[in-house]
Motif scaffolding. Structure first.
Motif, PDB file in Angstrom:
ATOM      1  N   UNK A   1       0.821  -1.210   0.000  1.00 41.29           N
ATOM      2  CA  UNK A   1       0.000   0.000   0.000  1.00 41.29           C
ATOM      3  C   UNK A   1       0.852   1.255   0.000  1.00 41.29           C
ATOM      4  N   UNK A   2       1.932   1.252   0.798  1.00 40.80           N
ATOM      5  CA  UNK A   2       2.850   2.391   0.807  1.00 40.80           C
ATOM      6  C   UNK A   2       3.524   2.563  -0.545  1.00 40.80           C
ATOM      7  N   UNK A   3       3.849   1.451  -1.183  1.00 35.56           N
ATOM      8  CA  UNK A   3       4.470   1.501  -2.505  1.00 35.56           C
ATOM      9  C   UNK A   3       3.504   2.079  -3.538  1.00 35.56           C
ATOM     10  N   UNK A   4       2.244   1.660  -3.480  1.00 35.31           N
ATOM     11  CA  UNK A   4       1.237   2.192  -4.398  1.00 35.31           C
ATOM     12  C   UNK A   4       1.038   3.690  -4.169  1.00 35.31           C
ATOM     13  N   UNK A   5       0.990   4.089  -2.895  1.00 34.36           N
ATOM     14  CA  UNK A   5       0.816   5.499  -2.571  1.00 34.36           C
ATOM     15  C   UNK A   5       2.015   6.319  -3.033  1.00 34.36           C
ATOM     16  N   UNK A   6       3.212   5.791  -2.854  1.00 33.47           N
ATOM     17  CA  UNK A   6       4.418   6.494  -3.301  1.00 33.47           C
ATOM     18  C   UNK A   6       4.430   6.644  -4.813  1.00 33.47           C
ATOM     19  N   UNK A   7       4.031   5.606  -5.516  1.00 33.78           N
ATOM     20  CA  UNK A   7       3.975   5.671  -6.974  1.00 33.78           C
ATOM     21  C   UNK A   7       2.921   6.676  -7.437  1.00 33.78           C
ATOM     22  N   UNK A   8       1.760   6.654  -6.806  1.00 31.32           N
ATOM     23  CA  UNK A   8       0.711   7.619  -7.150  1.00 31.32           C
ATOM     24  C   UNK A   8       1.168   9.043  -6.864  1.00 31.32           C
TER      25      UNK A   8
ATOM     26  N   UNK B   1       4.376  14.699 -11.029  1.00 26.55           N
ATOM     27  CA  UNK B   1       4.794  14.834 -12.428  1.00 26.55           C
ATOM     28  C   UNK B   1       3.684  15.442 -13.279  1.00 26.55           C
ATOM     29  N   UNK B   2       2.472  14.917 -13.153  1.00 24.17           N
ATOM     30  CA  UNK B   2       1.351  15.425 -13.954  1.00 24.17           C
ATOM     31  C   UNK B   2       1.005  16.863 -13.589  1.00 24.17           C
ATOM     32  N   UNK B   3       1.071  17.200 -12.308  1.00 19.87           N
ATOM     33  CA  UNK B   3       0.763  18.571 -11.891  1.00 19.87           C
ATOM     34  C   UNK B   3       1.787  19.547 -12.460  1.00 19.87           C
ATOM     35  N   UNK B   4       3.068  19.206 -12.367  1.00 19.11           N
ATOM     36  CA  UNK B   4       4.098  20.085 -12.914  1.00 19.11           C
ATOM     37  C   UNK B   4       3.943  20.211 -14.420  1.00 19.11           C
TER      38      UNK B   4
END
Length: 158
Positions: free
Chosen positions: A22-29, A35-38
């Motif tokens: 779950x932490x890995x998924x959250x970190x990836x998200x 990236x998308x916001x920038x």
């Protein structure tokens, strides 16, 4: 209003923990959100620069007598476009907040930052949902107006 909804539909859990997956998924998200916001901020900035240059160059475009688009039309459209670009920065800001706060929450194992990142994500999707509802409403309104105008043209014999 939301506090009442939360209290009535959710029970206070004793403790919520995320698994390593779950932490890995959250970190990836979080990385993709940042990236998308920038990327969106850069594209909005480029669009704004393009529109401003078009607005200032509009007088040069309308030098010929036979032009269909006047400088005032381009300026009016440009101002509306710039307002729309400024308005679209808000959900992107929420997305960036989600990513940065999620990253901090994972690095520091901070549950308060995790709550703040999820609040930012909620704001982002709430904003997008409201815009989607408004867009559907305008499309439906356009459909109704189009049908009414089509019927009136058919009756008038055009």
């Amino acid at each position: 209003m939301e506090v009442g909804i939360q209290n009535s539909s959710f029970q206070e859990p004793a403790d919520i923990k995320l698994s390593p997956a779950g932490l890995s998924f959250l970190a990836s998200a979080a990385k993709w959100a940042i990236f998308l916001a920038i990327l969106c901020f850069i594209l909005i900035g480029l669009s704004a620069i393009t529109m401003i240059s078009l607005m200032f160059g509009a007088s040069a475009l309308s030098l010929d007598q036979g032009e269909y688009i006047s400088a005032s039309t381009i300026s009016t459209f440009g101002i509306l476009y710039l307002l729309m670009m400024a308005f679209s920065c808000l959900p992107i800001y929420f997305l960036y907040n989600f990513g940065s706060k999620a990253k901090k929450a994972i690095e520091n194992r901070d549950s308060i930052q995790l709550e703040l990142c999820l609040e930012a994500l909620k704001k982002h999707y709430k904003f997008i949902g409201i815009i989607a509802i408004i867009t559907i409403g305008f499309n439906f309104l356009g459909l109704v107006v189009g049908i009414i105008l089509g019927i009136s043209d058919a009756i008038a014999g055009v």
